[in-house]
Design a protein around this motif. Structure first.
Motif, mmCIF file in Angstrom:
data_model
loop_
_atom_site.group_PDB
_atom_site.id
_atom_site.type_symbol
_atom_site.label_atom_id
_atom_site.label_comp_id
_atom_site.label_asym_id
_atom_site.label_seq_id
_atom_site.Cartn_x
_atom_site.Cartn_y
_atom_site.Cartn_z
ATOM 1 N N VAL A 142 -34.991 -11.030 16.807
ATOM 2 C CA VAL A 142 -35.354 -9.876 16.618
ATOM 3 C C VAL A 142 -35.134 -10.087 15.392
ATOM 4 N N GLU A 143 -33.912 -10.407 14.787
ATOM 5 C CA GLU A 143 -33.069 -9.489 13.460
ATOM 6 C C GLU A 143 -33.715 -10.915 12.441
ATOM 7 N N GLN A 144 -33.756 -11.985 13.002
ATOM 8 C CA GLN A 144 -34.602 -13.300 11.868
ATOM 9 C C GLN A 144 -35.760 -12.549 11.684
ATOM 10 N N ALA A 201 -28.513 -5.059 -5.022
ATOM 11 C CA ALA A 201 -28.137 -3.463 -3.733
ATOM 12 C C ALA A 201 -27.029 -3.401 -2.689
ATOM 13 N N LEU A 202 -26.288 -2.512 -2.874
ATOM 14 C CA LEU A 202 -25.757 -1.999 -2.389
ATOM 15 C C LEU A 202 -26.165 -1.042 -1.144
ATOM 16 N N GLY A 203 -24.863 -0.883 -0.068
ATOM 17 C CA GLY A 203 -25.265 0.394 0.764
ATOM 18 C C GLY A 203 -26.742 0.406 1.675
ATOM 19 N N SER A 204 -27.458 -0.803 2.237
ATOM 20 C CA SER A 204 -28.409 -0.539 2.659
ATOM 21 C C SER A 204 -27.915 -0.298 4.324
ATOM 22 N N ARG A 205 -28.880 0.405 4.880
ATOM 23 C CA ARG A 205 -28.265 0.080 6.002
ATOM 24 C C ARG A 205 -28.499 -0.788 7.200
ATOM 25 N N LEU A 206 -27.782 -0.588 8.060
ATOM 26 C CA LEU A 206 -27.215 -1.545 8.960
ATOM 27 C C LEU A 206 -28.123 -0.911 10.501
ATOM 28 N N GLY A 207 -28.080 -0.328 10.890
ATOM 29 C CA GLY A 207 -28.759 0.481 12.271
ATOM 30 C C GLY A 207 -30.208 1.046 12.074
ATOM 31 N N GLY A 208 -30.679 1.530 12.820
ATOM 32 C CA GLY A 208 -31.968 1.902 12.981
ATOM 33 C C GLY A 208 -32.293 1.505 14.309
ATOM 34 N N HIS A 209 -33.702 1.856 14.760
ATOM 35 C CA HIS A 209 -34.443 1.823 15.945
ATOM 36 C C HIS A 209 -34.598 0.370 16.223
ATOM 37 N N LYS A 210 -34.007 -0.265 16.906
ATOM 38 C CA LYS A 210 -34.772 -1.792 17.173
ATOM 39 C C LYS A 210 -35.782 -1.956 17.926
ATOM 40 N N ARG A 211 -37.262 -2.973 18.739
ATOM 41 C CA ARG A 211 -37.357 -3.481 19.308
ATOM 42 C C ARG A 211 -36.680 -5.306 19.998
ATOM 43 N N LEU A 212 -36.425 -4.702 21.015
ATOM 44 C CA LEU A 212 -35.894 -6.419 21.894
ATOM 45 C C LEU A 212 -37.257 -7.082 22.655
ATOM 46 N N VAL A 214 -37.409 -7.131 31.169
ATOM 47 C CA VAL A 214 -37.900 -5.796 31.253
ATOM 48 C C VAL A 214 -38.502 -6.077 30.007
ATOM 49 N N GLY A 215 -38.980 -6.227 29.507
ATOM 50 C CA GLY A 215 -40.086 -6.946 28.438
ATOM 51 C C GLY A 215 -39.710 -6.136 27.018
ATOM 52 N N GLU A 216 -40.019 -6.338 26.273
ATOM 53 C CA GLU A 216 -39.997 -4.989 25.350
ATOM 54 C C GLU A 216 -39.450 -3.432 25.699
ATOM 55 N N GLY A 223 -34.998 10.152 28.895
ATOM 56 C CA GLY A 223 -36.069 10.313 29.512
ATOM 57 C C GLY A 223 -36.844 9.745 29.080
ATOM 58 N N THR A 224 -36.974 7.993 28.944
ATOM 59 C CA THR A 224 -37.746 8.123 28.048
ATOM 60 C C THR A 224 -37.900 6.260 29.018
ATOM 61 N N PRO A 225 -38.760 5.422 28.986
ATOM 62 C CA PRO A 225 -39.417 3.997 30.245
ATOM 63 C C PRO A 225 -38.100 2.677 29.562
ATOM 64 N N ASP A 226 -37.411 3.362 28.046
ATOM 65 C CA ASP A 226 -36.886 2.843 27.804
ATOM 66 C C ASP A 226 -35.298 3.075 28.684
ATOM 67 N N GLU A 227 -35.283 4.260 28.341
ATOM 68 C CA GLU A 227 -33.517 4.205 29.292
ATOM 69 C C GLU A 227 -34.179 3.613 30.444
ATOM 70 N N GLU A 228 -35.335 3.505 30.684
ATOM 71 C CA GLU A 228 -35.208 3.391 32.660
ATOM 72 C C GLU A 228 -34.876 1.623 32.695
ATOM 73 N N LYS A 229 -35.664 1.104 31.512
ATOM 74 C CA LYS A 229 -35.313 -0.506 31.149
ATOM 75 C C LYS A 229 -33.288 -0.677 30.755
ATOM 76 N N LEU A 230 -33.370 -0.265 30.359
ATOM 77 C CA LEU A 230 -31.613 0.204 29.908
ATOM 78 C C LEU A 230 -30.483 0.039 31.164
ATOM 79 N N GLU A 231 -31.327 0.430 32.227
ATOM 80 C CA GLU A 231 -30.145 1.249 33.623
ATOM 81 C C GLU A 231 -31.239 0.068 34.726
#
Length: 288
Positions: free
Chosen positions: A171-173, A221-232, A237-239, A264-272
């Motif tokens: 994903v990150e590439q 450029a300096l100070g760009s944000r490394l985090g954020g919302h990622k879809r893996l 468990v799929g996406e 409370g999201t399907p993503d939390e269920e997948k992480l579980e």
């Protein structure tokens, strides 16, 4: 007309007042009018004259040499941040450390060990993975199966060999924003550790192998944000969409990277589901 207060002098007096003879291994004396070391005691420890120390504290000498500042910092038992501040008030650039820290501080290690239910990885300032939780291994592939060189995110992102196909790198590439932020952070590391030969070799290696890295490295450029919302994309468990946060520990210069799901999201269920997989595989907390 009274002499203006000297920031350097005030700082020296305050630090001298907090140090006791026991702290520095000098014999204690009973009668002291003020707290802390006497001026002649500090001068002796630092290897300078008492008269020169007096002139520094009174603001009559404002530009001590780098050697004098270093000697006083050692004698006063200053922390890294205090030593940097001392250099600045003395009109000097702070000293640069010789190498990037490659060890996790005990406090960070304890934090990570208590975050076993969260995908957590700890990286050095050169973005080499130092430690990870079992959830990290289940979500992103077990780093223990890779060499320390392969655990470096910079190599993985810009040189990624064909066998490096687990979710983090695939994903990150493909994320231009992430690459730019990663290189911006590396540029800060380069400025903080100009004497680290291993880091310079890493930058030279990736620069010779990746035109994209060369272009990003030359950008200001300096100070760009490394985090954020990622879809893996995960084989079990799929996406899965996760919030990715990067926390820095300045004193030890490590980066704590976490992945969490919105409650409370399907993503939390997948992480579980992945937590259950982690428990069944019994992957231990590891470090490189």
């Amino acid at each position: 007309m009274s002499r203006p207060e000297s920031s350097l002098g005030n700082t020296l007096r305050a630090w001298r007042a907090r140090i006791t003879t026991e702290d520095v291994g000098l014999p204690a004396t009973r009668r002291r009018r003020t707290a802390g070391l006497r001026r002649e005691e500090l001068a002796l420890l630092a290897g300078i004259s008492t008269d020169y120390l007096l002139r520094l504290e009174q603001g009559r000498a404002l530009r001590p040499s780098r050697d004098v500042v270093a000697a006083l910092a050692r004698a006063l038992r200053l922390s890294t941040n205090e030593t940097c501040h001392f250099h600045l008030v003395a009109g000097l650039l702070p000293p640069t450390p010789k190498g990037i820290p490659q060890q996790m501080p005990p406090g960070v290690q304890r934090l990570v060990s208590r975050w076993g239910n969260i995908p957590v990885g700890v990286f050095s300032a050169s973005w080499t993975l130092l430690s990870w939780t079992s959830m990290w291994a289940v979500l992103l592939g077990d780093p223990a199966l890779r060499t320390p060189e392969e655990r470096n995110l910079v190599r993985a992102v810009f040189e990624g060999p064909s066998d490096m196909d687990h979710p983090l790198f695939s994903v990150e590439q493909s994320t231009t924003e992430f690459k730019a932020a990663l290189v911006a952070d590396l540029r800060i590391t380069h400025g903080a550790y100009p004497q680290d030969e291993e880091f310079r070799a890493l930058i030279g290696e990736v620069m010779s192998n990746s035109e994209e890295f060369r272009d990003l490295w030359s950008a200001p450029a300096l100070g760009s944000r490394l985090g954020g919302h990622k879809r893996l994309r995960h084989p079990l468990v799929g996406e899965i969409g996760l919030d990715n946060d990067v926390l820095k520990v300045p004193d030890h210069d490590v980066r704590i990277v976490t992945y969490t799901a919105e409650p409370g999201t399907p993503d939390e269920e997948k992480l579980e589901c992945l937590r259950v997989a982690a428990a069944r595989s019994a992957l231990p907390l590891s470090s490189g």
